[in-house]
Design a protein around this motif. Structure first.
Motif, PDB file in Angstrom:
ATOM      1  N   LEU A   1       0.858  -1.173   0.000  1.00 52.19           N
ATOM      2  CA  LEU A   1       0.000   0.000   0.000  1.00 52.19           C
ATOM      3  C   LEU A   1       0.898   1.228   0.000  1.00 52.19           C
ATOM      4  O   LEU A   1       1.783   1.355   0.853  1.00 52.19           O
ATOM      5  N   ILE A   2       0.694   2.131  -0.973  1.00 52.41           N
ATOM      6  CA  ILE A   2       1.561   3.298  -1.130  1.00 52.41           C
ATOM      7  C   ILE A   2       0.711   4.560  -1.188  1.00 52.41           C
ATOM      8  O   ILE A   2      -0.272   4.637  -1.929  1.00 52.41           O
ATOM      9  N   ASP A   3       1.074   5.555  -0.396  1.00 48.78           N
ATOM     10  CA  ASP A   3       0.453   6.878  -0.475  1.00 48.78           C
ATOM     11  C   ASP A   3       1.532   7.920  -0.273  1.00 48.78           C
ATOM     12  O   ASP A   3       2.733   7.605  -0.264  1.00 48.78           O
ATOM     13  N   GLU A   4       1.130   9.178  -0.091  1.00 48.51           N
ATOM     14  CA  GLU A   4       2.102  10.265   0.013  1.00 48.51           C
ATOM     15  C   GLU A   4       2.973  10.150   1.263  1.00 48.51           C
ATOM     16  O   GLU A   4       4.017  10.807   1.367  1.00 48.51           O
ATOM     17  N   ASN A   5       2.567   9.304   2.226  1.00 49.72           N
ATOM     18  CA  ASN A   5       3.352   9.128   3.445  1.00 49.72           C
ATOM     19  C   ASN A   5       4.371   7.999   3.339  1.00 49.72           C
ATOM     20  O   ASN A   5       5.170   7.793   4.257  1.00 49.72           O
ATOM     21  N   GLY A   6       4.351   7.245   2.244  1.00 47.36           N
ATOM     22  CA  GLY A   6       5.304   6.171   2.064  1.00 47.36           C
ATOM     23  C   GLY A   6       4.645   4.857   1.702  1.00 47.36           C
ATOM     24  O   GLY A   6       3.480   4.810   1.307  1.00 47.36           O
ATOM     25  N   ALA A   7       5.403   3.767   1.865  1.00 40.54           N
ATOM     26  CA  ALA A   7       4.929   2.433   1.495  1.00 40.54           C
ATOM     27  C   ALA A   7       4.900   1.525   2.718  1.00 40.54           C
ATOM     28  O   ALA A   7       5.677   1.682   3.663  1.00 40.54           O
ATOM     29  N   LYS A   8       3.969   0.561   2.689  1.00 40.36           N
ATOM     30  CA  LYS A   8       3.917  -0.463   3.735  1.00 40.36           C
ATOM     31  C   LYS A   8       3.437  -1.767   3.115  1.00 40.36           C
ATOM     32  O   LYS A   8       2.728  -1.777   2.096  1.00 40.36           O
ATOM     33  N   VAL A   9       3.848  -2.877   3.732  1.00 40.48           N
ATOM     34  CA  VAL A   9       3.480  -4.196   3.225  1.00 40.48           C
ATOM     35  C   VAL A   9       2.090  -4.563   3.733  1.00 40.48           C
ATOM     36  O   VAL A   9       1.830  -4.526   4.939  1.00 40.48           O
ATOM     37  N   LYS A  10       1.192  -4.895   2.806  1.00 41.30           N
ATOM     38  CA  LYS A  10      -0.157  -5.318   3.175  1.00 41.30           C
ATOM     39  C   LYS A  10      -0.182  -6.812   3.482  1.00 41.30           C
ATOM     40  O   LYS A  10      -0.697  -7.248   4.505  1.00 41.30           O
ATOM     41  N   ASN A  11       0.386  -7.624   2.585  1.00 40.21           N
ATOM     42  CA  ASN A  11       0.471  -9.055   2.838  1.00 40.21           C
ATOM     43  C   ASN A  11       1.527  -9.685   1.931  1.00 40.21           C
ATOM     44  O   ASN A  11       1.946  -9.090   0.916  1.00 40.21           O
TER      45      ASN A  11
END
Length: 284
Positions: free
Chosen positions: A267-277
């Motif tokens: 999941l990526i937005d203006e605050n950065g990226a994170k792993v969803k699964n």
């Protein structure tokens, strides 16, 4: 976008321009003050070049034009998106111009309301916006509705004007030759591939962490063989901010299989990226 405040709009007429008869040329120069939010609209037969800050180039220029094919009148808005050779700067300026353009259109139409009330048929005129840029992706001509869409209404508690996103109604170029279209498609394919490689390179630290967690720290993999399997917007936060879901497929191991044996969803937005699964098809 800041709410339009009529008391902050300063209007001046140049070149003995009238507020009744519709005669070409009729041009608008809109500038603003960052310090107090004041807007300055000059209406004349020529653009008010003295108002323009050539170091910033954040002015909005407008002019009434006539379509040569059907004699229909339209309002042309011109914006200078570049300020230097840095495409990053162009991207940021494009975003800001689009966020504030509705306010600028309201100011121009409100500022020249006597003229428009004397020529009410102009409320039905189309607004075309020319974004000038040396970068082809940002050098566009778009339609932004009609003049009447931006008419200020004192009875409204809020300014409920069209909330256009990027490229709302792009004006398509004329049909080109097959060779030209093939070259355009090939250029787009190369650009999309470069964007995909750049995205994967940015996500590589996250990818390596998940590979080592799932397969072990000494497990080899080739980041160049990773691929974007899916990409879509999943949430919208206003006209210029979205959250994206990106699915990356990867072949992992000393003798990696022909299929992606590791699939990571980000999941990526203006605050950065994170792993969803993270999925490992071999575990199924």
């Amino acid at each position: 976008m800041t709410k339009f405040q009529p008391n902050k709009l300063n209007v001046s007429y140049k070149d003995e321009i009238g507020a009744k008869d519709f005669l070409f040329p009729r041009k608008y120069t809109l500038t603003h003050s960052d310090e107090d939010g004041e807007l300055f609209l000059s209406i004349g037969k020529r653009y008010d070049l003295d108002q323009i800050n050539y170091n910033v180039r954040d002015e909005v220029l407008g002019s009434w034009e006539k379509n040569d094919k059907n004699d229909k009148v339209y309002l042309l808005i011109t914006l200078e998106i570049d300020n230097g050779d840095d495409i990053g700067n162009t991207i940021n300026r494009d975003k800001i111009f689009r966020q504030e353009l509705t306010l600028a259109l309201v100011a121009i139409i409100y500022g020249d309301n006597l003229f428009l009330e004397n020529n009410k048929e102009l409320y039905e005129s189309t607004i075309r916006v020319k974004f000038n840029s040396k970068f082809s992706e940002y050098d566009t001509l778009e339609e932004w509705g009609k003049v009447k869409d931006y008419k200020y209404n004192f009875e409204r508690c809020k300014n409920e004007f069209p909330n256009y996103k990027f490229n709302p109604f792009p004006i398509l170029p004329p049909v080109q030759s097959p060779g030209y279209m093939k070259a355009v498609k090939e250029k787009k394919k190369q650009r999309d591939s470069a964007i995909e490689r750049a995205l994967i390179a940015i996500l590589e630290p996250y990818i390596s962490s998940e590979v080592y967690t799932l397969f072990g720290k000494d497990t080899p993999y080739c980041i160049k063989q990773a691929e974007v399997m899916d990409a879509k917007a999943v949430n919208t936060y206003g006209p210029c901010s979205e959250e994206y879901e990106i699915v990356i497929g990867l072949k992992v191991g000393k003798r990696p299989p022909f299929y992606n044996n590791m699939i990571i969803t980000f999941l990526i937005d203006e605050n950065g990226a994170k792993v969803k699964n993270v999925k490992n098809p071999r575990d199924k």
